[in-house]
Design an enzyme around this catalytic site. Structure first.
Site, mmCIF file in Angstrom:
data_model
loop_
_atom_site.group_PDB
_atom_site.id
_atom_site.type_symbol
_atom_site.label_atom_id
_atom_site.label_comp_id
_atom_site.label_asym_id
_atom_site.label_seq_id
_atom_site.Cartn_x
_atom_site.Cartn_y
_atom_site.Cartn_z
ATOM 1 N N VAL A 138 0.870 -1.175 0.000
ATOM 2 C CA VAL A 138 0.000 0.000 0.000
ATOM 3 C C VAL A 138 0.906 1.223 0.000
ATOM 4 O O VAL A 138 1.993 1.200 0.584
ATOM 5 C CB VAL A 138 -0.949 -0.015 1.233
ATOM 6 C CG1 VAL A 138 -1.465 1.387 1.570
ATOM 7 C CG2 VAL A 138 -2.124 -0.955 0.979
ATOM 8 N N CYS A 139 0.460 2.271 -0.692
ATOM 9 C CA CYS A 139 1.163 3.567 -0.701
ATOM 10 C C CYS A 139 2.583 3.360 -1.250
ATOM 11 O O CYS A 139 2.780 2.543 -2.154
ATOM 12 C CB CYS A 139 1.141 4.163 0.706
ATOM 13 S SG CYS A 139 1.500 5.928 0.826
ATOM 14 N N THR A 140 3.565 4.058 -0.714
ATOM 15 C CA THR A 140 4.919 3.962 -1.258
ATOM 16 C C THR A 140 5.599 2.642 -0.900
ATOM 17 O O THR A 140 6.771 2.446 -1.254
ATOM 18 C CB THR A 140 5.779 5.146 -0.774
ATOM 19 O OG1 THR A 140 5.717 5.191 0.665
ATOM 20 C CG2 THR A 140 5.246 6.464 -1.328
#
Lengths: 278, 278
Positions: A138-140
Protein backbone atom coordinates in the site's frame (compact mmCIF):
# COMPACT_ATOMS: atom_id res chain seq x y z
CA UNK A 1 -28.62 -15.77 27.39
CA UNK A 2 -26.29 -18.13 29.22
CA UNK A 3 -22.66 -17.32 29.95
CA UNK A 4 -21.69 -19.96 27.40
CA UNK A 5 -23.92 -18.33 24.77
CA UNK A 6 -22.34 -14.98 25.58
CA UNK A 7 -18.87 -16.38 25.11
CA UNK A 8 -19.87 -17.97 21.82
CA UNK A 9 -21.32 -14.73 20.51
CA UNK A 10 -18.24 -12.75 21.50
CA UNK A 11 -16.03 -15.36 19.90
CA UNK A 12 -18.15 -15.07 16.76
CA UNK A 13 -17.91 -11.29 16.74
CA UNK A 14 -14.21 -11.42 17.34
CA UNK A 15 -13.72 -14.16 14.76
CA UNK A 16 -14.33 -11.74 11.93
CA UNK A 17 -12.19 -9.07 13.55
CA UNK A 18 -9.57 -11.24 15.20
CA UNK A 19 -9.71 -14.72 13.78
CA UNK A 20 -6.10 -15.75 14.38
CA UNK A 21 -6.42 -15.05 18.08
CA UNK A 22 -9.80 -16.45 18.97
CA UNK A 23 -11.09 -18.86 16.39
CA UNK A 24 -8.96 -21.76 17.52
CA UNK A 25 -9.89 -21.33 21.16
CA UNK A 26 -13.58 -21.12 20.23
CA UNK A 27 -14.21 -23.28 17.16
CA UNK A 28 -17.36 -22.32 15.29
CA UNK A 29 -18.97 -25.33 13.71
CA UNK A 30 -21.50 -23.26 11.74
CA UNK A 31 -18.82 -21.64 9.53
CA UNK A 32 -18.31 -23.21 6.07
CA UNK A 33 -15.08 -25.22 5.95
CA UNK A 34 -13.92 -23.19 2.94
CA UNK A 35 -13.94 -20.09 5.12
CA UNK A 36 -11.18 -21.39 7.35
CA UNK A 37 -7.68 -21.12 5.90
CA UNK A 38 -4.14 -21.64 7.07
CA UNK A 39 -2.27 -18.81 5.33
CA UNK A 40 1.00 -17.40 6.58
CA UNK A 41 0.87 -13.63 5.98
CA UNK A 42 3.93 -11.42 6.56
CA UNK A 43 3.64 -7.64 6.88
CA UNK A 44 6.93 -5.72 6.87
CA UNK A 45 7.34 -3.16 9.65
CA UNK A 46 10.16 -0.60 9.71
CA UNK A 47 11.08 2.70 11.35
CA UNK A 48 9.26 5.65 9.77
CA UNK A 49 6.57 3.57 8.07
CA UNK A 50 3.09 5.10 7.97
CA UNK A 51 1.12 3.21 10.65
CA UNK A 52 -2.20 3.49 8.80
CA UNK A 53 -0.62 1.87 5.70
CA UNK A 54 0.00 -1.16 7.93
CA UNK A 55 -3.04 -1.24 10.21
CA UNK A 56 -5.71 -0.77 7.53
CA UNK A 57 -4.70 -3.95 5.65
CA UNK A 58 -3.81 -5.73 8.91
CA UNK A 59 -7.40 -5.35 10.11
CA UNK A 60 -8.63 -7.17 7.02
CA UNK A 61 -5.91 -9.84 6.94
CA UNK A 62 -6.64 -10.54 10.62
CA UNK A 63 -10.28 -11.24 9.72
CA UNK A 64 -9.21 -14.36 7.79
CA UNK A 65 -10.11 -17.27 10.04
CA UNK A 66 -7.17 -19.63 10.42
CA UNK A 67 -4.61 -17.28 8.88
CA UNK A 68 -1.52 -16.18 10.81
CA UNK A 69 -0.54 -12.54 10.39
CA UNK A 70 3.09 -11.74 11.23
CA UNK A 71 4.38 -8.19 11.71
CA UNK A 72 7.97 -8.69 10.61
CA UNK A 73 10.79 -6.39 11.67
CA UNK A 74 14.47 -6.48 10.82
CA UNK A 75 14.93 -7.15 14.53
CA UNK A 76 12.49 -7.76 17.39
CA UNK A 77 12.87 -4.16 18.62
CA UNK A 78 9.81 -1.89 18.47
CA UNK A 79 9.67 0.41 15.44
CA UNK A 80 8.32 3.96 15.60
CA UNK A 81 6.06 5.06 12.74
CA UNK A 82 6.25 8.43 10.98
CA UNK A 83 3.48 9.69 13.26
CA UNK A 84 5.06 8.34 16.44
CA UNK A 85 3.23 5.03 16.94
CA UNK A 86 5.50 2.45 18.61
CA UNK A 87 4.73 -1.06 17.32
CA UNK A 88 6.52 -4.26 18.34
CA UNK A 89 7.17 -6.84 15.60
CA UNK A 90 5.82 -10.34 16.16
CA UNK A 91 8.56 -11.90 14.01
CA UNK A 92 11.91 -10.98 12.50
CA UNK A 93 13.57 -11.52 9.12
CA UNK A 94 15.11 -14.65 10.68
CA UNK A 95 11.98 -16.11 12.30
CA UNK A 96 9.41 -15.21 9.61
CA UNK A 97 8.01 -18.33 7.86
CA UNK A 98 9.81 -18.98 4.59
CA UNK A 99 6.77 -19.84 2.48
CA UNK A 100 4.06 -17.21 2.56
CA UNK A 101 0.62 -16.76 1.12
CA UNK A 102 1.09 -12.99 1.25
CA UNK A 103 4.02 -10.63 1.68
CA UNK A 104 3.08 -6.99 2.25
CA UNK A 105 5.01 -3.68 2.45
CA UNK A 106 3.56 -0.47 3.95
CA UNK A 107 4.73 2.96 2.75
CA UNK A 108 6.07 6.11 4.32
CA UNK A 109 8.46 8.90 3.30
CA UNK A 110 12.02 9.15 4.66
CA UNK A 111 11.72 5.77 6.42
CA UNK A 112 10.65 4.13 3.18
CA UNK A 113 13.69 5.50 1.33
CA UNK A 114 15.87 4.11 4.14
CA UNK A 115 14.15 0.70 3.91
CA UNK A 116 14.69 0.68 0.11
CA UNK A 117 18.40 1.36 0.67
CA UNK A 118 18.73 -1.31 3.38
CA UNK A 119 20.32 -4.46 1.94
CA UNK A 120 18.87 -6.79 4.59
CA UNK A 121 15.35 -5.46 3.95
CA UNK A 122 15.68 -5.86 0.18
CA UNK A 123 17.12 -9.37 0.56
CA UNK A 124 14.29 -10.40 2.91
CA UNK A 125 11.59 -9.04 0.60
CA UNK A 126 13.23 -10.59 -2.51
CA UNK A 127 13.56 -13.98 -0.81
CA UNK A 128 10.02 -14.22 0.59
CA UNK A 129 8.54 -12.44 -2.43
CA UNK A 130 10.08 -14.98 -4.83
CA UNK A 131 7.96 -17.76 -3.25
CA UNK A 132 4.89 -15.87 -1.96
CA UNK A 133 1.56 -16.46 -3.67
CA UNK A 134 0.73 -12.75 -3.41
CA UNK A 135 3.26 -9.88 -3.37
CA UNK A 136 1.52 -6.75 -2.11
CA UNK A 137 1.83 -3.20 -0.84
CA UNK A 138 0.00 0.00 0.00
CA UNK A 139 1.16 3.57 -0.70
CA UNK A 140 4.92 3.96 -1.26
CA UNK A 141 5.40 0.39 -0.03
CA UNK A 142 5.36 -0.52 -3.73
CA UNK A 143 8.73 1.23 -4.02
CA UNK A 144 10.13 -1.25 -1.50
CA UNK A 145 8.77 -4.09 -3.65
CA UNK A 146 10.40 -2.39 -6.63
CA UNK A 147 13.73 -1.94 -4.85
CA UNK A 148 13.65 -5.67 -4.07
CA UNK A 149 13.21 -6.44 -7.76
CA UNK A 150 9.67 -7.72 -7.31
CA UNK A 151 7.78 -5.46 -9.74
CA UNK A 152 9.77 -5.90 -12.93
CA UNK A 153 7.23 -5.96 -15.78
CA UNK A 154 4.20 -5.70 -13.51
CA UNK A 155 1.52 -3.03 -13.51
CA UNK A 156 1.50 -1.40 -10.08
CA UNK A 157 0.42 1.69 -8.19
CA UNK A 158 1.64 3.79 -5.27
CA UNK A 159 0.81 7.09 -3.60
CA UNK A 160 -0.21 9.44 -6.43
CA UNK A 161 2.80 11.67 -5.79
CA UNK A 162 5.25 8.75 -6.05
CA UNK A 163 3.56 6.56 -8.67
CA UNK A 164 5.61 7.64 -11.68
CA UNK A 165 8.84 6.69 -9.92
CA UNK A 166 7.79 3.04 -10.20
CA UNK A 167 8.98 3.07 -13.80
CA UNK A 168 12.57 3.37 -12.55
CA UNK A 169 12.08 0.01 -10.81
CA UNK A 170 10.84 -1.73 -13.94
CA UNK A 171 7.13 -1.50 -13.09
CA UNK A 172 4.30 -0.07 -15.20
CA UNK A 173 2.75 2.79 -13.16
CA UNK A 174 -1.03 2.45 -13.19
CA UNK A 175 -3.55 5.00 -11.93
CA UNK A 176 -6.10 3.01 -9.90
CA UNK A 177 -7.07 2.58 -6.25
CA UNK A 178 -6.00 -1.09 -6.23
CA UNK A 179 -3.97 -2.59 -9.09
CA UNK A 180 -3.98 -6.37 -9.58
CA UNK A 181 -1.54 -7.88 -12.07
CA UNK A 182 -1.11 -11.65 -11.75
CA UNK A 183 0.42 -12.23 -8.28
CA UNK A 184 1.01 -8.54 -7.56
CA UNK A 185 -1.62 -6.44 -5.75
CA UNK A 186 -0.68 -2.85 -4.95
CA UNK A 187 -2.74 -0.07 -3.37
CA UNK A 188 -2.61 3.69 -3.87
CA UNK A 189 -1.89 6.19 -1.05
CA UNK A 190 -2.37 5.43 2.69
CA UNK A 191 -6.16 5.01 3.00
CA UNK A 192 -6.35 2.72 -0.05
CA UNK A 193 -5.28 0.04 2.41
CA UNK A 194 -8.94 -0.49 3.29
CA UNK A 195 -9.97 -1.10 -0.33
CA UNK A 196 -6.82 -3.20 -0.79
CA UNK A 197 -7.56 -5.22 2.35
CA UNK A 198 -11.11 -5.98 1.31
CA UNK A 199 -9.89 -6.96 -2.17
CA UNK A 200 -7.42 -9.40 -0.63
CA UNK A 201 -10.07 -10.94 1.64
CA UNK A 202 -12.20 -11.60 -1.45
CA UNK A 203 -9.20 -13.18 -3.23
CA UNK A 204 -8.18 -15.31 -0.22
CA UNK A 205 -11.78 -16.37 0.67
CA UNK A 206 -14.75 -15.26 -1.42
CA UNK A 207 -16.89 -12.15 -2.04
CA UNK A 208 -19.49 -13.15 0.58
CA UNK A 209 -16.80 -13.47 3.24
CA UNK A 210 -15.36 -10.12 2.19
CA UNK A 211 -18.76 -8.46 2.43
CA UNK A 212 -19.27 -9.92 5.91
CA UNK A 213 -15.95 -8.39 6.96
CA UNK A 214 -16.95 -5.10 5.34
CA UNK A 215 -20.19 -5.03 7.33
CA UNK A 216 -18.34 -5.92 10.53
CA UNK A 217 -15.87 -3.08 9.90
CA UNK A 218 -18.78 -0.79 8.92
CA UNK A 219 -16.82 0.20 5.84
CA UNK A 220 -19.37 2.54 4.32
CA UNK A 221 -17.15 5.59 3.77
CA UNK A 222 -18.57 9.11 3.78
CA UNK A 223 -15.62 11.52 3.56
CA UNK A 224 -16.76 15.03 4.56
CA UNK A 225 -14.86 16.48 1.58
CA UNK A 226 -14.07 15.31 -1.96
CA UNK A 227 -10.38 16.13 -2.04
CA UNK A 228 -8.85 12.68 -1.78
CA UNK A 229 -7.39 12.42 -5.26
CA UNK A 230 -5.62 14.69 -7.74
CA UNK A 231 -8.68 14.06 -9.94
CA UNK A 232 -11.04 15.61 -7.37
CA UNK A 233 -9.10 17.98 -5.09
CA UNK A 234 -9.67 21.73 -5.60
CA UNK A 235 -6.82 23.62 -7.26
CA UNK A 236 -5.96 25.62 -4.12
CA UNK A 237 -5.62 22.38 -2.14
CA UNK A 238 -3.40 20.84 -4.80
CA UNK A 239 -1.27 23.99 -4.80
CA UNK A 240 -0.55 23.41 -1.11
CA UNK A 241 0.12 19.68 -1.23
CA UNK A 242 1.94 19.12 -4.52
CA UNK A 243 5.07 21.15 -3.66
CA UNK A 244 5.29 19.38 -0.30
CA UNK A 245 5.33 15.95 -1.92
CA UNK A 246 7.10 16.68 -5.21
CA UNK A 247 10.60 15.89 -3.98
CA UNK A 248 9.80 12.39 -2.77
CA UNK A 249 9.55 10.82 -6.23
CA UNK A 250 12.93 12.34 -7.14
CA UNK A 251 14.48 10.78 -4.08
CA UNK A 252 12.95 7.39 -4.86
CA UNK A 253 14.44 7.64 -8.35
CA UNK A 254 17.83 8.41 -6.80
CA UNK A 255 17.56 5.12 -4.89
CA UNK A 256 16.81 3.33 -8.17
CA UNK A 257 20.02 4.78 -9.66
CA UNK A 258 22.02 3.70 -6.62
CA UNK A 259 20.65 0.16 -6.89
CA UNK A 260 21.50 -0.04 -10.59
CA UNK A 261 25.12 0.62 -9.64
CA UNK A 262 24.98 -2.32 -7.18
CA UNK A 263 22.41 -4.76 -8.58
CA UNK A 264 20.18 -6.99 -6.47
CA UNK A 265 20.98 -10.70 -6.34
CA UNK A 266 17.66 -12.51 -6.70
CA UNK A 267 17.14 -16.11 -5.59
CA UNK A 268 17.43 -18.60 -8.49
CA UNK A 269 14.17 -19.35 -10.33
CA UNK A 270 14.38 -23.01 -9.35
CA UNK A 271 13.84 -22.03 -5.73
CA UNK A 272 10.21 -21.24 -6.57
CA UNK A 273 8.41 -24.49 -7.43
CA UNK A 274 4.81 -23.31 -6.94
CA UNK A 275 4.65 -19.76 -5.68
CA UNK A 276 5.06 -16.96 -8.18
CA UNK A 277 2.77 -17.11 -11.21
CA UNK A 278 5.07 -15.06 -13.43
CA UNK B 1 17.55 20.17 -6.48
CA UNK B 2 20.01 20.83 -3.66
CA UNK B 3 20.29 18.61 -0.60
CA UNK B 4 18.78 21.44 1.45
CA UNK B 5 15.82 21.64 -0.96
CA UNK B 6 15.37 17.90 -0.67
CA UNK B 7 15.28 18.08 3.11
CA UNK B 8 12.79 20.92 2.97
CA UNK B 9 10.50 19.02 0.63
CA UNK B 10 10.61 15.90 2.78
CA UNK B 11 9.91 18.00 5.84
CA UNK B 12 6.95 19.50 4.01
CA UNK B 13 5.63 16.12 2.96
CA UNK B 14 6.07 14.76 6.43
CA UNK B 15 4.56 17.86 8.00
CA UNK B 16 1.08 16.87 6.86
CA UNK B 17 1.62 13.25 7.83
CA UNK B 18 3.76 13.69 10.89
CA UNK B 19 3.63 17.28 12.03
CA UNK B 20 4.33 16.73 15.73
CA UNK B 21 7.56 14.92 14.97
CA UNK B 22 9.12 16.96 12.21
CA UNK B 23 7.63 20.42 12.00
CA UNK B 24 9.64 21.80 14.92
CA UNK B 25 12.91 20.44 13.59
CA UNK B 26 12.16 21.88 10.14
CA UNK B 27 10.13 25.08 10.57
CA UNK B 28 8.13 26.00 7.46
CA UNK B 29 7.77 29.72 7.09
CA UNK B 30 5.30 29.50 4.19
CA UNK B 31 2.53 27.90 6.27
CA UNK B 32 -0.21 30.26 7.53
CA UNK B 33 0.19 30.96 11.26
CA UNK B 34 -3.39 29.79 11.86
CA UNK B 35 -2.43 26.34 10.62
CA UNK B 36 -0.03 25.78 13.49
CA UNK B 37 -1.67 24.81 16.78
CA UNK B 38 -0.58 23.64 20.19
CA UNK B 39 -3.27 21.12 21.10
CA UNK B 40 -2.76 18.33 23.58
CA UNK B 41 -4.63 15.29 22.23
CA UNK B 42 -5.01 12.11 24.30
CA UNK B 43 -6.00 8.79 22.71
CA UNK B 44 -6.84 5.99 25.14
CA UNK B 45 -5.15 2.65 24.44
CA UNK B 46 -6.13 -0.57 26.20
CA UNK B 47 -5.77 -4.34 25.81
CA UNK B 48 -8.17 -5.75 23.23
CA UNK B 49 -8.91 -2.42 21.53
CA UNK B 50 -9.35 -2.52 17.75
CA UNK B 51 -6.09 -1.10 16.36
CA UNK B 52 -7.75 0.43 13.29
CA UNK B 53 -10.17 2.36 15.56
CA UNK B 54 -7.07 4.03 17.00
CA UNK B 55 -4.74 4.36 14.01
CA UNK B 56 -7.30 5.81 11.56
CA UNK B 57 -8.00 8.87 13.72
CA UNK B 58 -4.38 9.02 14.92
CA UNK B 59 -3.19 9.51 11.35
CA UNK B 60 -5.40 12.58 11.03
CA UNK B 61 -4.69 14.00 14.51
CA UNK B 62 -0.96 13.59 13.78
CA UNK B 63 -1.38 15.77 10.69
CA UNK B 64 -2.16 18.79 12.89
CA UNK B 65 1.01 20.86 12.87
CA UNK B 66 2.04 21.80 16.40
CA UNK B 67 -0.36 19.37 18.13
CA UNK B 68 0.91 16.70 20.51
CA UNK B 69 -0.79 13.32 20.21
CA UNK B 70 -0.47 11.07 23.27
CA UNK B 71 -1.32 7.36 23.23
CA UNK B 72 -2.37 6.95 26.85
CA UNK B 73 -2.31 3.61 28.64
CA UNK B 74 -3.27 2.70 32.19
CA UNK B 75 0.42 1.86 32.55
CA UNK B 76 3.45 2.25 30.26
CA UNK B 77 3.32 -1.44 29.30
CA UNK B 78 2.56 -2.32 25.67
CA UNK B 79 -1.07 -3.25 24.97
CA UNK B 80 -2.08 -5.93 22.48
CA UNK B 81 -5.02 -5.14 20.20
CA UNK B 82 -7.86 -7.56 19.37
CA UNK B 83 -6.01 -8.48 16.17
CA UNK B 84 -2.63 -8.92 17.87
CA UNK B 85 -0.93 -5.57 17.25
CA UNK B 86 1.40 -4.66 20.14
CA UNK B 87 1.44 -0.89 20.70
CA UNK B 88 3.43 0.92 23.39
CA UNK B 89 1.71 3.90 25.09
CA UNK B 90 3.52 7.24 24.97
CA UNK B 91 1.90 8.39 28.24
CA UNK B 92 0.00 6.94 31.19
CA UNK B 93 -3.07 7.99 33.17
CA UNK B 94 -0.60 9.66 35.57
CA UNK B 95 1.58 11.46 33.00
CA UNK B 96 -1.12 12.50 30.49
CA UNK B 97 -1.58 16.28 30.39
CA UNK B 98 -4.54 17.36 32.55
CA UNK B 99 -6.07 19.87 30.14
CA UNK B 100 -6.77 18.48 26.70
CA UNK B 101 -8.10 19.78 23.42
CA UNK B 102 -9.29 16.27 22.57
CA UNK B 103 -9.86 13.05 24.48
CA UNK B 104 -10.53 9.99 22.32
CA UNK B 105 -11.57 6.37 22.97
CA UNK B 106 -11.22 3.55 20.41
CA UNK B 107 -13.59 0.58 20.42
CA UNK B 108 -13.28 -3.18 20.48
CA UNK B 109 -15.31 -6.10 21.85
CA UNK B 110 -14.31 -8.02 24.99
CA UNK B 111 -11.48 -5.57 25.74
CA UNK B 112 -13.89 -2.66 25.54
CA UNK B 113 -16.25 -4.27 28.04
CA UNK B 114 -13.26 -4.77 30.37
CA UNK B 115 -12.21 -1.12 29.94
CA UNK B 116 -15.78 0.01 30.74
CA UNK B 117 -15.69 -2.06 33.93
CA UNK B 118 -12.25 -0.76 34.95
CA UNK B 119 -12.59 1.94 37.62
CA UNK B 120 -9.22 3.58 36.86
CA UNK B 121 -10.09 3.85 33.16
CA UNK B 122 -13.52 5.37 33.88
CA UNK B 123 -12.02 7.82 36.40
CA UNK B 124 -9.31 8.88 33.92
CA UNK B 125 -11.82 9.42 31.11
CA UNK B 126 -14.26 11.26 33.40
CA UNK B 127 -11.51 13.53 34.75
CA UNK B 128 -9.94 14.48 31.40
CA UNK B 129 -13.31 14.47 29.64
CA UNK B 130 -14.75 17.00 32.12
CA UNK B 131 -12.23 19.60 30.97
CA UNK B 132 -11.50 18.57 27.36
CA UNK B 133 -12.72 20.81 24.57
CA UNK B 134 -13.72 17.77 22.50
CA UNK B 135 -14.81 14.38 23.89
CA UNK B 136 -14.62 11.82 21.11
CA UNK B 137 -14.69 8.17 20.09
CA UNK B 138 -14.90 5.73 17.22
CA UNK B 139 -16.85 2.44 17.14
CA UNK B 140 -17.71 0.99 20.55
CA UNK B 141 -15.34 3.52 22.14
CA UNK B 142 -18.50 5.60 22.69
CA UNK B 143 -19.55 3.01 25.26
CA UNK B 144 -16.39 3.83 27.24
CA UNK B 145 -17.35 7.52 27.10
CA UNK B 146 -20.82 6.48 28.26
CA UNK B 147 -19.47 4.33 31.09
CA UNK B 148 -17.44 7.35 32.24
CA UNK B 149 -20.61 9.45 32.36
CA UNK B 150 -19.57 11.63 29.44
CA UNK B 151 -22.53 11.14 27.08
CA UNK B 152 -25.47 11.92 29.36
CA UNK B 153 -28.00 13.83 27.21
CA UNK B 154 -25.81 13.85 24.11
CA UNK B 155 -26.61 12.46 20.68
CA UNK B 156 -23.96 9.87 19.85
CA UNK B 157 -23.18 6.89 17.64
CA UNK B 158 -21.24 3.65 17.85
CA UNK B 159 -20.77 0.47 15.82
CA UNK B 160 -24.19 -0.26 14.27
CA UNK B 161 -24.50 -3.48 16.28
CA UNK B 162 -23.87 -1.67 19.59
CA UNK B 163 -25.48 1.71 18.96
CA UNK B 164 -28.79 1.09 20.73
CA UNK B 165 -26.96 0.20 23.95
CA UNK B 166 -25.91 3.86 24.23
CA UNK B 167 -29.36 4.67 25.62
CA UNK B 168 -28.47 2.72 28.77
CA UNK B 169 -25.65 5.23 29.34
CA UNK B 170 -27.93 8.27 29.00
CA UNK B 171 -27.02 9.04 25.38
CA UNK B 172 -29.35 9.48 22.41
CA UNK B 173 -28.36 6.83 19.82
CA UNK B 174 -28.06 8.44 16.39
CA UNK B 175 -27.63 6.65 13.06
CA UNK B 176 -24.91 8.58 11.21
CA UNK B 177 -21.30 8.05 10.17
CA UNK B 178 -20.05 10.87 12.43
CA UNK B 179 -22.31 12.46 15.06
CA UNK B 180 -21.47 15.93 16.38
CA UNK B 181 -23.41 17.26 19.37
CA UNK B 182 -21.82 20.29 21.04
CA UNK B 183 -18.44 19.08 22.41
CA UNK B 184 -19.10 15.42 21.62
CA UNK B 185 -17.99 13.87 18.32
CA UNK B 186 -18.52 10.13 17.91
CA UNK B 187 -17.91 7.89 14.92
CA UNK B 188 -19.68 4.71 13.80
CA UNK B 189 -17.91 1.33 13.42
CA UNK B 190 -14.14 0.89 12.94
CA UNK B 191 -13.51 2.45 9.50
CA UNK B 192 -15.58 5.56 10.33
CA UNK B 193 -12.39 6.71 12.07
CA UNK B 194 -11.20 8.12 8.75
CA UNK B 195 -14.32 10.24 8.26
CA UNK B 196 -14.19 11.16 11.96
CA UNK B 197 -10.51 12.10 11.72
CA UNK B 198 -11.05 14.35 8.75
CA UNK B 199 -14.03 15.97 10.48
CA UNK B 200 -11.86 16.71 13.52
CA UNK B 201 -9.07 18.20 11.38
CA UNK B 202 -11.62 20.58 9.84
CA UNK B 203 -12.90 21.54 13.33
CA UNK B 204 -9.39 22.02 14.78
CA UNK B 205 -8.00 23.88 11.71
CA UNK B 206 -10.20 24.66 8.70
CA UNK B 207 -11.74 22.88 5.69
CA UNK B 208 -8.81 23.75 3.39
CA UNK B 209 -6.35 22.20 5.82
CA UNK B 210 -8.57 19.12 6.11
CA UNK B 211 -8.74 18.77 2.34
CA UNK B 212 -4.95 19.04 2.10
CA UNK B 213 -4.67 16.19 4.61
CA UNK B 214 -7.28 14.21 2.66
CA UNK B 215 -5.26 14.59 -0.55
CA UNK B 216 -2.05 13.65 1.25
CA UNK B 217 -3.76 10.52 2.65
CA UNK B 218 -5.31 9.85 -0.79
CA UNK B 219 -8.65 9.38 0.94
CA UNK B 220 -10.75 8.72 -2.14
CA UNK B 221 -12.43 5.48 -1.06
CA UNK B 222 -13.57 2.89 -3.58
CA UNK B 223 -14.75 -0.16 -1.63
CA UNK B 224 -14.96 -3.16 -3.97
CA UNK B 225 -18.36 -4.08 -2.45
CA UNK B 226 -21.33 -2.12 -1.06
CA UNK B 227 -21.87 -4.09 2.13
CA UNK B 228 -20.50 -1.69 4.72
CA UNK B 229 -23.76 -0.78 6.44
CA UNK B 230 -26.95 -2.54 7.51
CA UNK B 231 -28.64 -0.18 5.02
CA UNK B 232 -26.65 -1.59 2.09
CA UNK B 233 -25.42 -5.12 2.93
CA UNK B 234 -27.17 -8.02 1.15
CA UNK B 235 -29.52 -10.10 3.29
CA UNK B 236 -27.31 -13.20 3.18
CA UNK B 237 -24.35 -11.17 4.45
CA UNK B 238 -26.44 -9.68 7.26
CA UNK B 239 -27.62 -13.18 8.18
CA UNK B 240 -23.99 -14.16 8.78
CA UNK B 241 -22.84 -11.10 10.69
CA UNK B 242 -25.85 -10.13 12.84
CA UNK B 243 -25.89 -13.27 15.00
CA UNK B 244 -22.14 -12.95 15.56
CA UNK B 245 -22.49 -9.41 16.90
CA UNK B 246 -25.91 -9.54 18.54
CA UNK B 247 -24.66 -10.45 21.99
CA UNK B 248 -22.28 -7.53 22.36
CA UNK B 249 -24.97 -4.90 22.94
CA UNK B 250 -26.52 -7.09 25.65
CA UNK B 251 -23.18 -7.32 27.39
CA UNK B 252 -22.67 -3.55 27.18
CA UNK B 253 -26.11 -3.10 28.75
CA UNK B 254 -25.09 -5.47 31.55
CA UNK B 255 -22.16 -3.15 32.27
CA UNK B 256 -24.58 -0.21 32.43
CA UNK B 257 -26.63 -2.08 35.05
CA UNK B 258 -23.51 -2.86 37.07
CA UNK B 259 -22.45 0.79 37.00
CA UNK B 260 -25.90 1.95 38.15
CA UNK B 261 -25.43 -0.21 41.22
CA UNK B 262 -22.09 1.56 41.94
CA UNK B 263 -22.42 5.05 40.43
CA UNK B 264 -19.57 7.06 38.98
CA UNK B 265 -18.22 9.98 40.98
CA UNK B 266 -17.75 12.84 38.54
CA UNK B 267 -15.41 15.78 39.22
CA UNK B 268 -17.24 18.84 40.61
CA UNK B 269 -18.51 21.30 37.95
CA UNK B 270 -16.29 24.05 39.38
CA UNK B 271 -13.23 22.11 38.22
CA UNK B 272 -14.13 23.01 34.64
CA UNK B 273 -13.66 26.76 34.12
CA UNK B 274 -13.44 26.82 30.33
CA UNK B 275 -13.55 23.34 28.84
CA UNK B 276 -16.88 21.62 28.42
CA UNK B 277 -19.52 23.57 26.54
CA UNK B 278 -22.45 21.73 28.12
Amino acid sequence: MTELDRRFVISGAAALAAAPILSEAHPMTDIPAAWRGSEQIAMLVYPGMTALDLIGPQHFFASLMGAKVHLVGKTADPVVSDTGVRITPSATFDTCPRDLAVIFAPGGTAGTLAAMRDRATRDFMADRGARATWVTSVCTGSLILGAAGLLDGYRATSHWAARDALVDFGAIPTDARVVEDRSRVTGAGVTSGLDFGLTMVARLRDPTYAQAVQLQAEYDPHPPFSAGSPHTAPADVQAIVRPMLAGFADQARAVARELKRSPITLPPRGANPEGDMQ
